[in-house]
Motif scaffolding. Structure first.
Motif, PDB file in Angstrom:
ATOM      1  N   LEU A 114      53.041 -15.756  95.584  1.00 21.75           N
ATOM      2  CA  LEU A 114      52.796 -14.827  96.837  1.00 21.75           C
ATOM      3  C   LEU A 114      53.487 -15.367  98.124  1.00 21.75           C
ATOM      4  O   LEU A 114      53.792 -14.309  98.740  1.00 21.75           O
ATOM      5  N   TYR A 115      53.437 -16.596  98.359  1.00 17.24           N
ATOM      6  CA  TYR A 115      54.005 -16.836  99.494  1.00 17.24           C
ATOM      7  C   TYR A 115      55.586 -16.523  99.655  1.00 17.24           C
ATOM      8  O   TYR A 115      55.913 -16.002 100.491  1.00 17.24           O
TER       9      TYR A 115
ATOM     10  N   ALA B  21      35.297   1.562  95.532  1.00 15.05           N
ATOM     11  CA  ALA B  21      36.641   0.666  94.883  1.00 15.05           C
ATOM     12  C   ALA B  21      36.119  -0.904  94.812  1.00 15.05           C
ATOM     13  O   ALA B  21      35.598  -1.315  95.525  1.00 15.05           O
ATOM     14  N   GLN B  22      36.747  -1.539  94.019  1.00 14.57           N
ATOM     15  CA  GLN B  22      36.759  -3.107  93.948  1.00 14.57           C
ATOM     16  C   GLN B  22      37.748  -3.680  94.843  1.00 14.57           C
ATOM     17  O   GLN B  22      38.724  -3.128  94.999  1.00 14.57           O
ATOM     18  N   TRP B  23      37.570  -4.708  95.483  1.00 11.69           N
ATOM     19  CA  TRP B  23      38.643  -5.351  96.228  1.00 11.69           C
ATOM     20  C   TRP B  23      38.545  -6.997  96.228  1.00 11.69           C
ATOM     21  O   TRP B  23      37.376  -7.444  95.823  1.00 11.69           O
ATOM     22  N   GLU B  24      39.639  -7.378  96.213  1.00 20.07           N
ATOM     23  CA  GLU B  24      39.646  -9.067  96.223  1.00 20.07           C
ATOM     24  C   GLU B  24      40.671  -9.569  97.405  1.00 20.07           C
ATOM     25  O   GLU B  24      41.474  -8.816  97.975  1.00 20.07           O
ATOM     26  N   LYS B  25      40.619 -10.845  97.630  1.00 17.79           N
ATOM     27  CA  LYS B  25      41.309 -11.405  98.753  1.00 17.79           C
ATOM     28  C   LYS B  25      42.096 -12.629  98.432  1.00 17.79           C
ATOM     29  O   LYS B  25      41.581 -13.408  97.458  1.00 17.79           O
ATOM     30  N   LYS B  26      43.213 -12.629  98.399  1.00 13.25           N
ATOM     31  CA  LYS B  26      44.169 -13.661  98.087  1.00 13.25           C
ATOM     32  C   LYS B  26      44.687 -14.555  99.068  1.00 13.25           C
ATOM     33  O   LYS B  26      45.209 -13.940 100.135  1.00 13.25           O
TER      34      LYS B  26
ATOM     35  N   GLU C 191      56.642 -12.802 105.176  1.00 10.85           N
ATOM     36  CA  GLU C 191      57.051 -12.244 106.399  1.00 10.85           C
ATOM     37  C   GLU C 191      56.006 -11.090 106.463  1.00 10.85           C
ATOM     38  O   GLU C 191      56.312 -10.439 107.533  1.00 10.85           O
ATOM     39  N   GLN C 192      55.314 -10.497 105.653  1.00 15.92           N
ATOM     40  CA  GLN C 192      54.586  -9.120 105.497  1.00 15.92           C
ATOM     41  C   GLN C 192      53.038  -9.386 105.894  1.00 15.92           C
ATOM     42  O   GLN C 192      52.492  -8.305 106.203  1.00 15.92           O
ATOM     43  N   ILE C 193      52.460 -10.404 105.868  1.00 16.83           N
ATOM     44  CA  ILE C 193      51.140 -10.594 105.837  1.00 16.83           C
ATOM     45  C   ILE C 193      50.358  -9.952 107.054  1.00 16.83           C
ATOM     46  O   ILE C 193      51.012 -10.022 108.006  1.00 16.83           O
ATOM     47  N   PRO C 194      49.110  -9.427 106.895  1.00 15.43           N
ATOM     48  CA  PRO C 194      48.434  -9.036 105.646  1.00 15.43           C
ATOM     49  C   PRO C 194      49.168  -7.738 104.679  1.00 15.43           C
ATOM     50  O   PRO C 194      49.727  -7.096 105.270  1.00 15.43           O
ATOM     51  N   VAL C 195      49.135  -8.090 103.391  1.00 15.43           N
ATOM     52  CA  VAL C 195      49.876  -7.296 102.410  1.00 15.43           C
ATOM     53  C   VAL C 195      48.557  -6.642 101.640  1.00 15.43           C
ATOM     54  O   VAL C 195      47.740  -7.153 101.169  1.00 15.43           O
ATOM     55  N   VAL C 196      48.557  -5.274 101.541  1.00 17.41           N
ATOM     56  CA  VAL C 196      47.461  -4.649 100.617  1.00 17.41           C
ATOM     57  C   VAL C 196      48.084  -4.191  99.624  1.00 17.41           C
ATOM     58  O   VAL C 196      49.231  -3.310  99.405  1.00 17.41           O
ATOM     59  N   LEU C 197      47.642  -4.502  98.355  1.00 17.65           N
ATOM     60  CA  LEU C 197      48.131  -3.956  96.949  1.00 17.65           C
ATOM     61  C   LEU C 197      46.892  -2.998  96.579  1.00 17.65           C
ATOM     62  O   LEU C 197      45.779  -3.203  96.737  1.00 17.65           O
TER      63      LEU C 197
ATOM     64  N   GLY D  59      46.551 -12.636 102.367  1.00 17.07           N
ATOM     65  CA  GLY D  59      46.628 -12.875 103.757  1.00 17.07           C
ATOM     66  C   GLY D  59      46.510 -14.444 103.785  1.00 17.07           C
ATOM     67  O   GLY D  59      46.780 -15.075 102.887  1.00 17.07           O
ATOM     68  N   LYS D  60      46.044 -15.005 104.878  1.00 20.52           N
ATOM     69  CA  LYS D  60      46.033 -16.428 105.141  1.00 20.52           C
ATOM     70  C   LYS D  60      44.701 -16.464 106.354  1.00 20.52           C
ATOM     71  O   LYS D  60      44.592 -15.829 107.282  1.00 20.52           O
ATOM     72  N   PRO D  61      44.226 -17.824 106.357  1.00 22.62           N
ATOM     73  CA  PRO D  61      43.150 -17.967 107.304  1.00 22.62           C
ATOM     74  C   PRO D  61      43.660 -18.412 108.478  1.00 22.62           C
ATOM     75  O   PRO D  61      44.890 -18.489 108.806  1.00 22.62           O
TER      76      PRO D  61
END
Length: 92
Positions: free
Chosen positions: A58-59, A45-50, A64-70, A22-24
């Protein structure tokens, strides 16, 4: 045996990694983070934010899709995160 017929080894939720891209300042990203945090805490589960604004690749892939979850590096969803669907994916 054909690779198509092989079963993937099932991972326990604690071995899974959810990545939120995502983005701020993005209200959908904030909502997605709440869902990801809650579901990951529930299943272990573990998670991280980019931050998409800090990574050109990533950009290019997801702007066009943020937020994206993998989930484990594979795209699970974008824009809105359904907690039940994410939970099922992590427990599968």
């Amino acid at each position: 045996m054909s690779p198509l017929l092989r079963r993937k080894e099932k991972k326990r939720p604690g071995e899974r990694l959810v990545t939120l891209i995502g983005k701020p300042g993005c209200h959908l990203c904030d909502e997605a983070q709440e869902v990801v945090e809650k579901v990951c805490a529930e299943v272990g589960a573990q998670w991280e934010k980019k931050d998409i604004s800090q990574d050109e690749e990533l950009y290019r892939l997801h702007w066009e899709q943020i937020p994206v979850v993998l989930v484990d590096g594979e795209q699970h969803t974008f824009w809105r995160v359904n907690p039940d669907r994410l939970r099922r994916a992590l427990e599968a």
